[in-house]
Design a protein around this motif. Sequence first.
Motif, PDB file in Angstrom:
ATOM      1  N   GLU A 540       0.827  -1.213   0.000  1.00 19.47           N
ATOM      2  CA  GLU A 540       0.000   0.000   0.000  1.00 19.47           C
ATOM      3  C   GLU A 540       0.860   1.261   0.000  1.00 19.47           C
ATOM      4  N   LEU A 541       1.879   1.258  -0.871  1.00 21.09           N
ATOM      5  CA  LEU A 541       2.740   2.429  -1.013  1.00 21.09           C
ATOM      6  C   LEU A 541       2.533   3.134  -2.349  1.00 21.09           C
ATOM      7  N   GLY A 542       1.537   2.724  -3.111  1.00 19.65           N
ATOM      8  CA  GLY A 542       1.275   3.324  -4.414  1.00 19.65           C
ATOM      9  C   GLY A 542       1.661   2.390  -5.545  1.00 19.65           C
ATOM     10  N   ASP A 543       1.588   2.885  -6.777  1.00 21.91           N
ATOM     11  CA  ASP A 543       1.914   2.078  -7.948  1.00 21.91           C
ATOM     12  C   ASP A 543       3.422   2.030  -8.185  1.00 21.91           C
ATOM     13  N   THR A 544       3.854   0.974  -8.846  1.00 22.94           N
ATOM     14  CA  THR A 544       5.275   0.793  -9.152  1.00 22.94           C
ATOM     15  C   THR A 544       5.657   1.535 -10.421  1.00 22.94           C
ATOM     16  N   ASP A 545       6.845   2.142 -10.382  1.00 21.72           N
ATOM     17  CA  ASP A 545       7.382   2.771 -11.585  1.00 21.72           C
ATOM     18  C   ASP A 545       7.980   1.679 -12.465  1.00 21.72           C
ATOM     19  N   ALA A 546       7.293   1.348 -13.550  1.00 17.55           N
ATOM     20  CA  ALA A 546       7.740   0.266 -14.439  1.00 17.55           C
ATOM     21  C   ALA A 546       8.245   0.820 -15.764  1.00 17.55           C
ATOM     22  N   SER A 547       8.887   1.981 -15.717  1.00 18.39           N
ATOM     23  CA  SER A 547       9.323   2.617 -16.958  1.00 18.39           C
ATOM     24  C   SER A 547      10.656   2.082 -17.467  1.00 18.39           C
ATOM     25  N   SER A 548      11.403   1.359 -16.641  1.00 16.05           N
ATOM     26  CA  SER A 548      12.704   0.858 -17.073  1.00 16.05           C
ATOM     27  C   SER A 548      12.534  -0.300 -18.061  1.00 16.05           C
ATOM     28  N   ASP A 549      13.604  -0.586 -18.790  1.00 20.49           N
ATOM     29  CA  ASP A 549      13.551  -1.655 -19.794  1.00 20.49           C
ATOM     30  C   ASP A 549      13.445  -3.033 -19.152  1.00 20.49           C
ATOM     31  N   GLU A 550      13.991  -3.174 -17.933  1.00 24.55           N
ATOM     32  CA  GLU A 550      13.931  -4.446 -17.212  1.00 24.55           C
ATOM     33  C   GLU A 550      13.344  -4.234 -15.818  1.00 24.55           C
ATOM     34  N   LEU A 551      12.605  -5.237 -15.351  1.00 25.95           N
ATOM     35  CA  LEU A 551      12.029  -5.186 -14.015  1.00 25.95           C
ATOM     36  C   LEU A 551      12.812  -6.113 -13.083  1.00 25.95           C
ATOM     37  N   ALA A 552      13.100  -5.605 -11.879  1.00 23.14           N
ATOM     38  CA  ALA A 552      13.745  -6.434 -10.852  1.00 23.14           C
ATOM     39  C   ALA A 552      12.662  -7.239 -10.149  1.00 23.14           C
ATOM     40  N   VAL A 553      12.812  -8.551 -10.129  1.00 19.10           N
ATOM     41  CA  VAL A 553      11.753  -9.440  -9.634  1.00 19.10           C
ATOM     42  C   VAL A 553      12.336 -10.413  -8.603  1.00 19.10           C
ATOM     43  N   VAL A 554      11.604 -10.573  -7.496  1.00 17.72           N
ATOM     44  CA  VAL A 554      11.955 -11.543  -6.456  1.00 17.72           C
ATOM     45  C   VAL A 554      10.871 -12.614  -6.441  1.00 17.72           C
TER      46      VAL A 554
END
Length: 762
Positions: A540-554
Amino acid sequence: MSQSSDNNGDLSQFSMLDLFRMEAESQTQILTDGLLAMERLKDDAGAIESMMRAAHSIKGAAAIVGLEVVVQLAHGMEDAFIAAQNGKLALTPNRVDVLLAGVDLILQLSRLQDSGVDAWLGANATLIRQTLDAIATIAFLPEPVNLRAEAGLPPLGAPSAPAVASAAAPAAAAEETPAIAPRTPAALKAAQNFDRLLSLASESRINAHQMHPFIQDMQRFKRNQSSLFALVEQLHEAIANSSDAGLKEKSLLALQKTHPLKQFVLEHIADIEAYERRLLAVSQGMVDEVLTLRMRPFRDGVQAFPRMVRDLARNMGKDVQLQIIGEDTLVDRDILAKIESPLNHMLRNAVDHGMDAPDARVAAGKPAVGTIVLEAKHRAGMLSIEISDDGRGVDLEKIRTRVVERKMASQQMAASLSPAELLEFLFLPAFSLKENTTEISGRGVGLDIVHETIRSQNGTVRIESELGVGFRTFITLPLTQSIVRALVVDVKGEAYAVPIVQVERVVKVPQSAIHTLESKQFFDLGGEHLGLVSASQVLELGDTDASSDELAVVVIGSGTRRYALVVEAIRGEQSLAVQALDPIFGKMRDISAAALLDDGEPVLILDVPDLLLSIDKLLHEGGLHQLAKSDQAERRKTKRILVVDDSLTVREMERKLLLGRGYLVDIAIDGIDGWNVVRSGDYDLVITDVDMPRMDGIELVTLIKKDIHLHKLPVMIVSYKDRPEDRARGLSAGADYYLTKGSFHDETLLDAVNDLIGDARR
């Protein structure tokens, strides 16, 4: 666990009865271990010698504190051991039963409160007399007749002495039985001391790491100094060609003065670097030593199990022995306490479900005596516990049939299940293969408790079985819960930590690999579609900035509950000293604890099981947002708040709440720090505590309201003090709002902020 191991220093603080309790605790364990060994080995001279010494020590200690009953019990047992040593008495199972009953009485008497001894002796006089008589006539005890039943003594099925005594005592007397002397306050105090030591040691390590930025600044200063000295040399060379003698002299003097300055900086940087190395080594050594103090040998948590297995098996007409391997393996005392119940469940299951009677084992070509092996060892930085038995194992077809009967799977699906998948059903609540319910098993509440307890400790449990050969359980746990190896990630510019044992893998996912189906985003990982979930939305911190070419995923979770958590960045792994959150917050959703990173930055440790529940809830409610690319040009200016509080958990909680509403938040650790920060920044609101070191909140409010540039800045006080005079003092200093922490909760704080400065956006 024995208290004596924790009190090797000054014993003057303990009463004589306290000292007797400590000695009885250790000596009765020697007696129990020796009797179990004698029952198996028959002629173990070493065991008899140690039991004679233990009985003699108990007799002497009991005489000092005036416990005549214990003196008589120990004296009778000592006589029996002397007869056994001289070959006049064989310690057969029935005779061992009688002696163990005496051990139980000694142990129970030693655990009573001082004021309750006389009342307990009166209530249990019959049981005591029967036990004394049985020990006195132990040489005339025939085999295999069970004298305990003839003497009216309770059976030995119960695992603890208090249960044995209460079975024979009248109900009314049992109600009046005084409480056993509590040992938890001392243990709790010791645990608190360890936690405090660990916190201080961790802070020293963090302070040592903070030397590094200072050294980097010194290195930059050295480089700038070198550039300046080079310019001085060039200037001197230029002046040397002039005809002005006075200017040449001054230039030469300036050049000469640069040499000691250069040497001074070089020497001091070397000294500071050496000091940093020593400080890091000492601080890390302190952390390691404190962790070592928290570690206990595995035997401290399992020393009662051989007796429990032996008594339970005898009550069921079986003959079973427990072998413990790795008794010296060190385990964190908190983990050791938490796993005692799961291990007890597994051992009782092994005796009840897995072991046959001696004649049935012999008919199956096995030894008459069944064997359970409990082994503990360190493996790959984890605690590995294995429980194996040579019993009948589990019938997989019986599991398959029970699954179909309970409509947990169709006939066709059940037929296709692998052995590993079938065994997983044993971990489900209320799932049991027993046809009838007994006091020991059959309710289906064994393995599910084991599974949940181990999982709550960030561990894993796996089982294997071979029909007719045996059953094996593999448990893997962290070595300690005080230090957590965690993956540190960024979410909305803030650091969060995920315990490394709960991270399956970390991947970079290119935008081109992301697909959408029914408004849900996923990518392919090893042939499996993994759903993408925004960490900032779950928290509940808001939407993710997904503008980069790659997403870091866990990747977290397992089976059908396996998700790819999208974060802003991966910082890497760190060892974190866990700090509990302030109790005022209760159980925080998705958060398990807090810690400080090596650079001193606070970090919240995520509760992965809780996080998975939150993700499930979002999916069920259809509230999962797609990852949206942000447009920085459209972002509006956001209001900025300064939080001033000396409590790490309080200020971090306030910051997280305010960030969740979209405000920009800075923090200060006390009044002086807050005063320096508020003058150097542009803030829309200050939230401050009252009681803080160096400068309290009232002084801070007074300074802000008297400052010509800050007097219009709204200030809110959040304090534990809720008396009217405290509120009046804060408001008279100029505070615009006074909120008490006693009534503090999310909406109260956020509503108060909204009343003062409105929404986060201007």
